[in-house]
Design a protein around this motif. Structure first.
Motif, PDB file in Angstrom:
ATOM      1  N   CYS A  70       1.064  -1.329  -0.064  1.00 26.87           N
ATOM      2  CA  CYS A  70      -0.086  -0.261  -0.544  1.00 26.87           C
ATOM      3  C   CYS A  70       0.544   0.945   0.044  1.00 26.87           C
ATOM      4  CB  CYS A  70      -0.831   0.396   0.852  1.00 26.87           C
ATOM      5  SG  CYS A  70      -1.611   1.104   1.156  1.00 26.87           S
ATOM      6  N   VAL A  71       0.261   2.532  -0.881  1.00 29.60           N
ATOM      7  CA  VAL A  71       1.419   3.352  -1.195  1.00 29.60           C
ATOM      8  C   VAL A  71       0.204   5.101  -1.203  1.00 29.60           C
ATOM      9  CG1 VAL A  71       2.890   4.790  -2.437  1.00 29.60           C
ATOM     10  CG2 VAL A  71       3.569   2.545  -2.319  1.00 29.60           C
ATOM     11  N   VAL A  72       0.545   5.486   0.156  1.00 33.80           N
ATOM     12  CA  VAL A  72      -0.168   6.491  -0.592  1.00 33.80           C
ATOM     13  C   VAL A  72       0.547   7.829  -1.210  1.00 33.80           C
ATOM     14  CG1 VAL A  72      -1.526   8.738   1.020  1.00 33.80           C
ATOM     15  CG2 VAL A  72      -1.663   6.190   1.751  1.00 33.80           C
ATOM     16  N   GLU A  73       0.177   8.546  -2.287  1.00 31.02           N
ATOM     17  CA  GLU A  73       1.084  10.078  -2.726  1.00 31.02           C
ATOM     18  C   GLU A  73      -0.030  10.433  -1.823  1.00 31.02           C
ATOM     19  OE1 GLU A  73       0.705   8.350  -6.347  1.00 31.02           O
ATOM     20  OE2 GLU A  73       2.751   7.457  -6.177  1.00 31.02           O
ATOM     21  N   LEU A  74       0.677  11.584  -1.704  1.00 31.83           N
ATOM     22  CA  LEU A  74      -0.237  12.950  -0.613  1.00 31.83           C
ATOM     23  C   LEU A  74       0.360  14.330  -1.690  1.00 31.83           C
ATOM     24  CD1 LEU A  74       0.491  12.281   2.550  1.00 31.83           C
ATOM     25  CD2 LEU A  74      -1.352  12.383   1.474  1.00 31.83           C
ATOM     26  N   ILE A  89      -5.823  18.816   0.328  1.00 34.76           N
ATOM     27  CA  ILE A  89      -4.714  17.840   0.545  1.00 34.76           C
ATOM     28  C   ILE A  89      -5.557  16.865  -1.088  1.00 34.76           C
ATOM     29  CG2 ILE A  89      -3.667  16.101   2.367  1.00 34.76           C
ATOM     30  CD1 ILE A  89      -4.640  17.862   4.093  1.00 34.76           C
ATOM     31  N   HIS A  90      -4.804  15.996  -1.527  1.00 35.30           N
ATOM     32  CA  HIS A  90      -5.705  14.978  -2.305  1.00 35.30           C
ATOM     33  C   HIS A  90      -4.593  13.716  -2.025  1.00 35.30           C
ATOM     34  CE1 HIS A  90      -7.534  12.711  -4.736  1.00 35.30           C
ATOM     35  NE2 HIS A  90      -6.034  12.010  -5.966  1.00 35.30           N
ATOM     36  N   ALA A  91      -4.985  12.926  -1.341  1.00 37.66           N
ATOM     37  CA  ALA A  91      -4.574  11.502  -0.879  1.00 37.66           C
ATOM     38  C   ALA A  91      -4.904  10.264  -2.505  1.00 37.66           C
ATOM     39  CB  ALA A  91      -4.995  10.782   0.347  1.00 37.66           C
ATOM     40  N   HIS A  92      -3.815   9.225  -2.583  1.00 36.86           N
ATOM     41  CA  HIS A  92      -3.720   8.363  -3.839  1.00 36.86           C
ATOM     42  C   HIS A  92      -3.425   7.754  -3.017  1.00 36.86           C
ATOM     43  CE1 HIS A  92      -4.589   6.699  -7.176  1.00 36.86           C
ATOM     44  NE2 HIS A  92      -3.163   6.263  -7.550  1.00 36.86           N
ATOM     45  N   PHE A  93      -4.361   6.781  -2.827  1.00 30.34           N
ATOM     46  CA  PHE A  93      -4.152   5.120  -1.933  1.00 30.34           C
ATOM     47  C   PHE A  93      -3.525   4.202  -3.476  1.00 30.34           C
ATOM     48  CE2 PHE A  93      -6.094   7.589   0.768  1.00 30.34           C
ATOM     49  CZ  PHE A  93      -5.571   6.478   1.871  1.00 30.34           C
ATOM     50  N   ILE A  94      -2.977   3.444  -3.974  1.00 25.61           N
ATOM     51  CA  ILE A  94      -2.321   2.236  -4.540  1.00 25.61           C
ATOM     52  C   ILE A  94      -1.931   1.158  -3.555  1.00 25.61           C
ATOM     53  CG2 ILE A  94      -0.899   1.714  -5.796  1.00 25.61           C
ATOM     54  CD1 ILE A  94       0.024   4.316  -6.338  1.00 25.61           C
ATOM     55  N   VAL A  95      -3.530   0.298  -4.125  1.00 30.87           N
ATOM     56  CA  VAL A  95      -3.275  -0.824  -3.178  1.00 30.87           C
ATOM     57  C   VAL A  95      -3.116  -1.801  -3.945  1.00 30.87           C
ATOM     58  CG1 VAL A  95      -4.577  -1.765  -1.168  1.00 30.87           C
ATOM     59  CG2 VAL A  95      -5.272   0.672  -1.923  1.00 30.87           C
ATOM     60  N   ARG A  96      -2.229  -2.906  -2.975  1.00 32.86           N
ATOM     61  CA  ARG A  96      -1.925  -3.946  -4.220  1.00 32.86           C
ATOM     62  C   ARG A  96      -1.805  -5.316  -3.646  1.00 32.86           C
ATOM     63  NH1 ARG A  96       1.319  -5.155  -8.449  1.00 32.86           N
ATOM     64  NH2 ARG A  96       2.243  -2.992  -8.632  1.00 32.86           N
ATOM     65  N   LYS A 103     -14.544  -2.300  -2.863  1.00 32.87           N
ATOM     66  CA  LYS A 103     -15.956  -1.391  -2.599  1.00 32.87           C
ATOM     67  C   LYS A 103     -15.030  -1.460  -1.187  1.00 32.87           C
ATOM     68  CE  LYS A 103     -19.929  -2.581  -4.951  1.00 32.87           C
ATOM     69  NZ  LYS A 103     -21.034  -3.083  -5.431  1.00 32.87           N
ATOM     70  N   ARG A 104     -14.150  -2.899  -0.593  1.00 35.09           N
ATOM     71  CA  ARG A 104     -13.873  -2.214   0.973  1.00 35.09           C
ATOM     72  C   ARG A 104     -13.613  -1.426   0.904  1.00 35.09           C
ATOM     73  NH1 ARG A 104     -14.177  -7.383   4.212  1.00 35.09           N
ATOM     74  NH2 ARG A 104     -16.833  -8.511   3.852  1.00 35.09           N
ATOM     75  N   VAL A 105     -12.289  -1.479   0.164  1.00 38.41           N
ATOM     76  CA  VAL A 105     -11.258  -0.380  -0.606  1.00 38.41           C
ATOM     77  C   VAL A 105     -11.583   0.861  -0.173  1.00 38.41           C
ATOM     78  CG1 VAL A 105      -8.830   0.586  -0.950  1.00 38.41           C
ATOM     79  CG2 VAL A 105      -9.281  -2.215  -1.488  1.00 38.41           C
ATOM     80  N   GLU A 106     -12.610   1.410  -0.399  1.00 36.88           N
ATOM     81  CA  GLU A 106     -13.521   2.310  -0.632  1.00 36.88           C
ATOM     82  C   GLU A 106     -13.478   2.523   0.955  1.00 36.88           C
ATOM     83  OE1 GLU A 106     -16.728   4.951  -3.464  1.00 36.88           O
ATOM     84  OE2 GLU A 106     -16.624   2.401  -3.723  1.00 36.88           O
ATOM     85  N   GLN A 107     -14.310   1.866   1.385  1.00 38.20           N
ATOM     86  CA  GLN A 107     -14.829   1.619   2.281  1.00 38.20           C
ATOM     87  C   GLN A 107     -14.175   2.218   3.630  1.00 38.20           C
ATOM     88  OE1 GLN A 107     -17.091  -1.920   4.902  1.00 38.20           O
ATOM     89  NE2 GLN A 107     -18.463  -0.442   5.247  1.00 38.20           N
ATOM     90  N   ASP A 132      -8.192   9.219  -3.546  1.00 35.76           N
ATOM     91  CA  ASP A 132      -9.989   7.913  -4.558  1.00 35.76           C
ATOM     92  C   ASP A 132      -8.329   6.784  -4.671  1.00 35.76           C
ATOM     93  OD1 ASP A 132      -6.660   8.629  -5.792  1.00 35.76           O
ATOM     94  OD2 ASP A 132      -7.627  10.017  -7.400  1.00 35.76           O
ATOM     95  N   PHE A 133      -8.715   5.756  -5.625  1.00 36.36           N
ATOM     96  CA  PHE A 133      -7.410   4.380  -5.046  1.00 36.36           C
ATOM     97  C   PHE A 133      -7.469   3.986  -6.269  1.00 36.36           C
ATOM     98  CE2 PHE A 133     -12.023   3.425  -3.873  1.00 36.36           C
ATOM     99  CZ  PHE A 133     -11.726   2.060  -4.723  1.00 36.36           C
TER     100      PHE A 133
END
Length: 138
Positions: A70-74, A89-96, A103-107, A132-133
């Motif tokens: 998991c990486v969060v780019e801000l 502030i924008h947080a972009h999640f990159i989940v592997r 839906k669970r990631v968004e939640q 976003d993700f």
């Protein structure tokens, strides 16, 4: 919670946490720094990223989602005039992971932003925070 900030020289500082960890902070040369550490406002942004990522990972693990990375780019914008608070502030999640449910990631991201991440909620008092993700199969 406690912290101690020790002036080194110029505008360089050593921040020590109550849990026994240290980080060097400094400013740019044009403001008297030597650029040997992160800026204090960068520390705030990094802290928010760490706080929200901690929450998201914990929520996904409890939901039996198999996260492998998991990486969060801000990205943040600040006010032009003092105090130069964060305004956006924008947080972009990159989940592997394996078989992750979008839906669970968004939640998990929403719960962190709205309920659990103290840093996001505090910074949200002055900044519009968006998320976003993207999901990648491991």
């Amino acid at each position: 919670m406690k912290a101690r900030i020790k002036w080194i020289d110029g505008v360089a500082m050593l921040g020590e946490s109550g849990s026994g960890h240290a980080v060097v902070m400094d400013g740019p040369p044009e403001l008297g720094g030597r650029n040997i550490g992160v800026r204090p406002m960068e520390m705030l942004l990094i802290g928010m990223g760490g706080c929200t990522q901690f929450d998201v990972l914990l929520i996904l693990r409890k939901g039996r989602q198999e996260v492998t990375d998991c990486v969060v780019e801000l990205e943040a914008e600040r006010a032009d005039q003092d105090p130069k608070v964060f305004t956006q502030i924008h947080a972009h999640f990159i989940v592997r992971g394996r078989g992750l449910d979008p839906k669970r990631v968004e939640q998990a991201i929403r719960l962190s932003a709205e309920k659990y991440c103290s840093a996001s909620i505090m910074l949200g008092a002055t900044a519009a925070i968006t998320h976003d993700f993207e999901i990648h199969e491991a």
